[in-house]
Design a protein around this motif. Structure first.
Motif, mmCIF file in Angstrom:
data_model
loop_
_atom_site.group_PDB
_atom_site.id
_atom_site.type_symbol
_atom_site.label_atom_id
_atom_site.label_comp_id
_atom_site.label_asym_id
_atom_site.label_seq_id
_atom_site.Cartn_x
_atom_site.Cartn_y
_atom_site.Cartn_z
ATOM 1 N N GLN A 90 0.893 -1.035 -0.212
ATOM 2 C CA GLN A 90 0.104 -0.001 -0.081
ATOM 3 C C GLN A 90 0.711 0.883 0.246
ATOM 4 N N LEU A 91 0.228 2.427 -0.770
ATOM 5 C CA LEU A 91 0.932 3.801 -0.542
ATOM 6 C C LEU A 91 0.754 4.211 0.346
ATOM 7 N N VAL A 92 2.009 4.954 1.322
ATOM 8 C CA VAL A 92 2.132 6.115 1.941
ATOM 9 C C VAL A 92 2.862 7.442 1.872
ATOM 10 N N MET A 93 1.874 7.958 1.945
ATOM 11 C CA MET A 93 2.431 9.298 1.215
ATOM 12 C C MET A 93 2.291 10.665 2.098
ATOM 13 N N ASP A 94 4.136 10.811 2.752
ATOM 14 C CA ASP A 94 4.566 11.706 3.275
ATOM 15 C C ASP A 94 5.395 12.307 2.759
ATOM 16 N N ASP A 95 4.773 14.095 3.067
ATOM 17 C CA ASP A 95 5.244 15.230 2.527
ATOM 18 C C ASP A 95 5.625 14.404 0.898
#
Length: 70
Positions: free
Chosen positions: A21-26
């Motif tokens: 799963q994709l994790v988007m952080d900054d």
């Protein structure tokens, strides 16, 4: 890489039983897994996505289901 090609790679990975799963952080895109990929999906990821240049790999990642989707 065209958007359609990146989406096709992500769709095929998911179709094969991929669980990343994709994790988007900054604006940093990474993946997380809590469940093991199907063997076919894992092999597909290693062969077709893992070896891509960073920019292309991030494009493929952007089409995975996101953890932090609203």
């Amino acid at each position: 890489m065209e958007e359609n090609a990146a989406k096709a790679l992500a769709d095929e990975y998911i179709r094969l039983g991929g669980r990343r799963q994709l994790v988007m952080d900054d604006n940093n895109l990474t993946t997380r897994t809590w469940e093991k990929d199907a063997p076919e999906a894992d092999a597909f990821w290693i062969e077709n996505v893992h070896s891509l240049p960073d920019a292309y790999r991030r494009e493929v990642l952007s089409f995975l289901p996101a953890i932090n989707a609203i």
